[in-house]
Design an enzyme around this catalytic site. Structure first.
Site, PDB file in Angstrom:
ATOM      1  N   ASP A 160       0.897  -1.158   0.000  1.00 54.66           N
ATOM      2  CA  ASP A 160       0.000   0.000   0.000  1.00 54.66           C
ATOM      3  C   ASP A 160       0.937   1.208   0.000  1.00 54.66           C
ATOM      4  O   ASP A 160       1.676   1.433   0.965  1.00 54.66           O
ATOM      5  CB  ASP A 160      -0.845  -0.053   1.279  1.00 54.66           C
ATOM      6  N   ASN A 219       1.948   6.733  -9.260  1.00 55.60           N
ATOM      7  CA  ASN A 219       0.737   6.681 -10.099  1.00 55.60           C
ATOM      8  C   ASN A 219      -0.470   6.118  -9.357  1.00 55.60           C
ATOM      9  O   ASN A 219      -1.600   6.419  -9.709  1.00 55.60           O
ATOM     10  CB  ASN A 219       1.064   5.823 -11.339  1.00 55.60           C
ATOM     11  N   TYR A 232     -10.691  14.555  -4.475  1.00 52.45           N
ATOM     12  CA  TYR A 232      -9.689  14.122  -5.447  1.00 52.45           C
ATOM     13  C   TYR A 232      -8.944  15.323  -6.020  1.00 52.45           C
ATOM     14  O   TYR A 232      -7.718  15.315  -6.163  1.00 52.45           O
ATOM     15  CB  TYR A 232     -10.417  13.341  -6.544  1.00 52.45           C
ATOM     16  N   THR A 245      -9.874   4.095 -18.548  1.00 56.38           N
ATOM     17  CA  THR A 245      -9.577   3.016 -17.604  1.00 56.38           C
ATOM     18  C   THR A 245     -10.839   2.799 -16.779  1.00 56.38           C
ATOM     19  O   THR A 245     -11.819   3.529 -16.938  1.00 56.38           O
ATOM     20  CB  THR A 245      -8.440   3.401 -16.629  1.00 56.38           C
ATOM     21  N   LYS A 275      -4.993  16.046  -5.830  1.00 58.21           N
ATOM     22  CA  LYS A 275      -4.183  16.151  -7.051  1.00 58.21           C
ATOM     23  C   LYS A 275      -3.538  17.529  -7.181  1.00 58.21           C
ATOM     24  O   LYS A 275      -2.456  17.655  -7.764  1.00 58.21           O
ATOM     25  CB  LYS A 275      -5.051  15.838  -8.272  1.00 58.21           C
TER      26      LYS A 275
HETATM   27  N1  LIG Z   1      -7.743   7.654 -16.127  1.00 58.44           N
HETATM   28  C1  LIG Z   1      -7.645   8.973 -16.254  1.00 58.44           C
HETATM   29  O1  LIG Z   1      -8.157   9.589 -17.226  1.00 58.44           O
HETATM   30  C2  LIG Z   1      -6.878   9.763 -15.248  1.00 58.44           C
HETATM   31  C3  LIG Z   1      -6.898  11.157 -15.350  1.00 58.44           C
HETATM   32  C4  LIG Z   1      -6.158  11.914 -14.456  1.00 58.44           C
HETATM   33  C5  LIG Z   1      -5.411  11.268 -13.486  1.00 58.44           C
HETATM   34  N2  LIG Z   1      -5.429   9.904 -13.393  1.00 58.44           N
HETATM   35  C6  LIG Z   1      -4.610   9.284 -12.367  1.00 58.44           C
HETATM   36  O2  LIG Z   1      -3.794   8.286 -12.956  1.00 58.44           O
HETATM   37  C7  LIG Z   1      -3.505   7.276 -11.977  1.00 58.44           C
HETATM   38  C8  LIG Z   1      -3.881   5.902 -12.528  1.00 58.44           C
HETATM   39  O3  LIG Z   1      -5.275   5.851 -12.755  1.00 58.44           O
HETATM   40  P1  LIG Z   1      -6.008   4.735 -13.652  1.00 58.44           P
HETATM   41  O4  LIG Z   1      -7.032   5.456 -14.436  1.00 58.44           O
HETATM   42  O5  LIG Z   1      -4.984   3.911 -14.337  1.00 58.44           O
HETATM   43  O6  LIG Z   1      -6.756   3.906 -12.504  1.00 58.44           O
HETATM   44  P2  LIG Z   1      -6.890   2.313 -12.251  1.00 58.44           P
HETATM   45  O7  LIG Z   1      -7.896   2.149 -11.188  1.00 58.44           O
HETATM   46  O8  LIG Z   1      -7.087   1.618 -13.566  1.00 58.44           O
HETATM   47  O9  LIG Z   1      -5.440   1.895 -11.716  1.00 58.44           O
HETATM   48  C9  LIG Z   1      -4.958   2.321 -10.462  1.00 58.44           C
HETATM   49  C10 LIG Z   1      -4.188   1.192  -9.826  1.00 58.44           C
HETATM   50  O10 LIG Z   1      -3.670   1.671  -8.571  1.00 58.44           O
HETATM   51  C11 LIG Z   1      -3.765   0.616  -7.620  1.00 58.44           C
HETATM   52  N3  LIG Z   1      -3.808   1.165  -6.267  1.00 58.44           N
HETATM   53  C12 LIG Z   1      -4.818   1.851  -5.692  1.00 58.44           C
HETATM   54  N4  LIG Z   1      -4.498   2.168  -4.428  1.00 58.44           N
HETATM   55  C13 LIG Z   1      -3.247   1.686  -4.193  1.00 58.44           C
HETATM   56  C14 LIG Z   1      -2.368   1.709  -3.082  1.00 58.44           C
HETATM   57  N5  LIG Z   1      -2.713   2.262  -1.915  1.00 58.44           N
HETATM   58  N6  LIG Z   1      -1.130   1.151  -3.213  1.00 58.44           N
HETATM   59  C15 LIG Z   1      -0.767   0.569  -4.387  1.00 58.44           C
HETATM   60  N7  LIG Z   1      -1.583   0.478  -5.462  1.00 58.44           N
HETATM   61  C16 LIG Z   1      -2.795   1.052  -5.363  1.00 58.44           C
HETATM   62  C17 LIG Z   1      -5.068  -0.111  -7.990  1.00 58.44           C
HETATM   63  O11 LIG Z   1      -5.082  -1.448  -7.480  1.00 58.44           O
HETATM   64  C18 LIG Z   1      -5.036  -0.044  -9.522  1.00 58.44           C
HETATM   65  O12 LIG Z   1      -4.453  -1.201 -10.098  1.00 58.44           O
HETATM   66  C19 LIG Z   1      -4.278   7.668 -10.720  1.00 58.44           C
HETATM   67  O13 LIG Z   1      -3.437   8.401  -9.864  1.00 58.44           O
HETATM   68  C20 LIG Z   1      -5.371   8.563 -11.275  1.00 58.44           C
HETATM   69  O14 LIG Z   1      -5.881   9.425 -10.290  1.00 58.44           O
HETATM   70  C21 LIG Z   1      -6.147   9.141 -14.251  1.00 58.44           C
END
Ligand SMILES: NC(=O)c1ccc[n+]([C@@H]2O[C@H](COP(=O)([O-])OP(=O)(O)OC[C@H]3O[C@@H](n4cnc5c(N)ncnc54)[C@H](O)[C@@H]3O)[C@@H](O)[C@H]2O)c1
Length: 300
Positions: free
Chosen positions: A79, A106, A177, A211, A181
């Site tokens: 975590d 990430n 959030y 995603t 961020k």
């Molecule tokens: N998808 C988007 O358009 C978008 C836009 C802006 C920012 N983000 C950011 O990008 C990052 C990835 O997002 P995503 O869309 O791939 O989401 P996702 O849910 O597909 O992947 C996130 C991963 O992080 C893991 N995770 C969560 N909490 C955790 C912890 N405490 N320790 C270790 N692993 C942990 C989850 O198990 C998951 O596999 C995030 O920080 C998200 O906020 C995503």
């Protein structure tokens, strides 16, 4: 062709940690870094979209994918917001691969809610996973890089954090959030300024991708793919990017945009302490002198 592939490998021999790399954008980063020759610690806690525990082990699958393409990777199940577990993750990279060069923060999850409906637990959990989940690995990796520099073994260390358009422009229904961020953007600036002397650059991306995180919230049919974001991370993680630090780059498919953060706009010195009654006209004049703020995402 083989020669071309060789020339384009930007991260040969480097060691990377990618957090939340079992799925989505983090998985794409891990695969891209490995494709460029990095050995990767693939971290994932295997939680649900809302951060609840599951029995899934997505990091194992990503490690298998990297190995199948001839790369080297190892699973980490920490975590990221657990301070001691984050330290152990950094230690794992050093023990297994002899050092650490790249940290891609990430991991994270969302619990979207209008501000007035947000529970204390939702606030605490989301702030924790993003803000502390960035701070803890960065803190331990930074201490390692400082120690290396002091021993005369300075590394071309690179950190890529993950902010979001929600944090930079704001997003309706995502107050917690967005606050987390935005905090990551601030953390990036200070870490870049403090750690440059140890050879460390610290930048952030604001990614966009289809995603599970976005699929529930938006129409994602035309949205960029996770892997659209990763070449930018690979470059920021390369030795070549040593002069780039404290920057936030938005990535939306094939478009990359430099995000300009808070900066001093118009100002007015009243010469003496302001009278409250004078403030309104003066502030309105200053607001009119500069650009209007960009609209918050989702605001009508
Ligand atoms: N998808 C988007 O358009 C978008 C836009 C802006 C920012 N983000 C950011 O990008 C990052 C990835 O997002 P995503 O869309 O791939 O989401 P996702 O849910 O597909 O992947 C996130 C991963 O992080 C893991 N995770 C969560 N909490 C955790 C912890 N405490 N320790 C270790 N692993 C942990 C989850 O198990 C998951 O596999 C995030 O920080 C998200 O906020 C995503």
């Amino acid at each position: 062709m083989a020669e071309e592939t060789e020339v384009s490998r930007l991260l040969e021999g480097r060691v990377a940690i990618v957090t939340g790399a079992g799925r989505g954008i983090g998985r794409a980063h891990a695969l891209e870094l490995a494709r460029h020759g990095a050995r990767v610690v693939v971290n994932d806690f295997g939680v649900s979209l809302a951060g609840e525990g599951t029995t899934e082990t997505p990091a194992h699958e990503v490690v298998a994918e990297i190995e199948a393409m001839g790369g080297e990777a190892v699973v980490n199940g920490a975590d990221v917001a657990d301070f001691a577990a984050a330290e152990a993750m950094v230690r794992q990279a050093i023990d297994v691969y002899g050092g650490l060069d790249i940290l891609v923060n990430n991991a994270g999850f969302v619990r979207d809610r209008m501000l007035v409906n947000t529970s204390e637990d939702e606030w605490d959990s989301v702030v924790r996973v993003h803000l502390k989940g960035h701070f803890a690995p960065l803190r331990h990796a930074g201490a390692y890089w400082r120690a290396e520099a002091k021993e005369g073994r300075q590394r071309a260390a690179r950190v890529v954090n993950t902010s979001s358009g929600a944090g930079l422009q704001g997003s309706i229904g995502q107050a917690t959030y967005s606050a987390a961020k935005a905090g990551i953007a601030g953390l990036t600036l200070v870490a870049a300024a403090e750690m440059g002397r140890y050879g460390v650059t610290v930048n952030a991306i604001a990614p966009v991708a289809r995603t599970r995180m976005t699929e529930g919230a938006f129409d994602t049919s035309a949205m960029a793919l996770p892997e659209d974001n990763s070449p930018i991370v690979a470059w920021l993680a390369s030795e070549e990017a040593g002069d780039v630090t404290g920057r936030v780059v938005e990535i939306d498919g094939s478009v990359i945009t430099v995000e300009n953060g808070w900066s001093h706009g118009a100002s007015h010195d009243n010469g003496v302490r302001w009278e409250a009654a004078q403030v309104g006209p003066a502030l309105r004049e200053l607001f009119a002198a500069g650009p209007a703020p960009e609209p918050v995402y989702g605001a009508s």
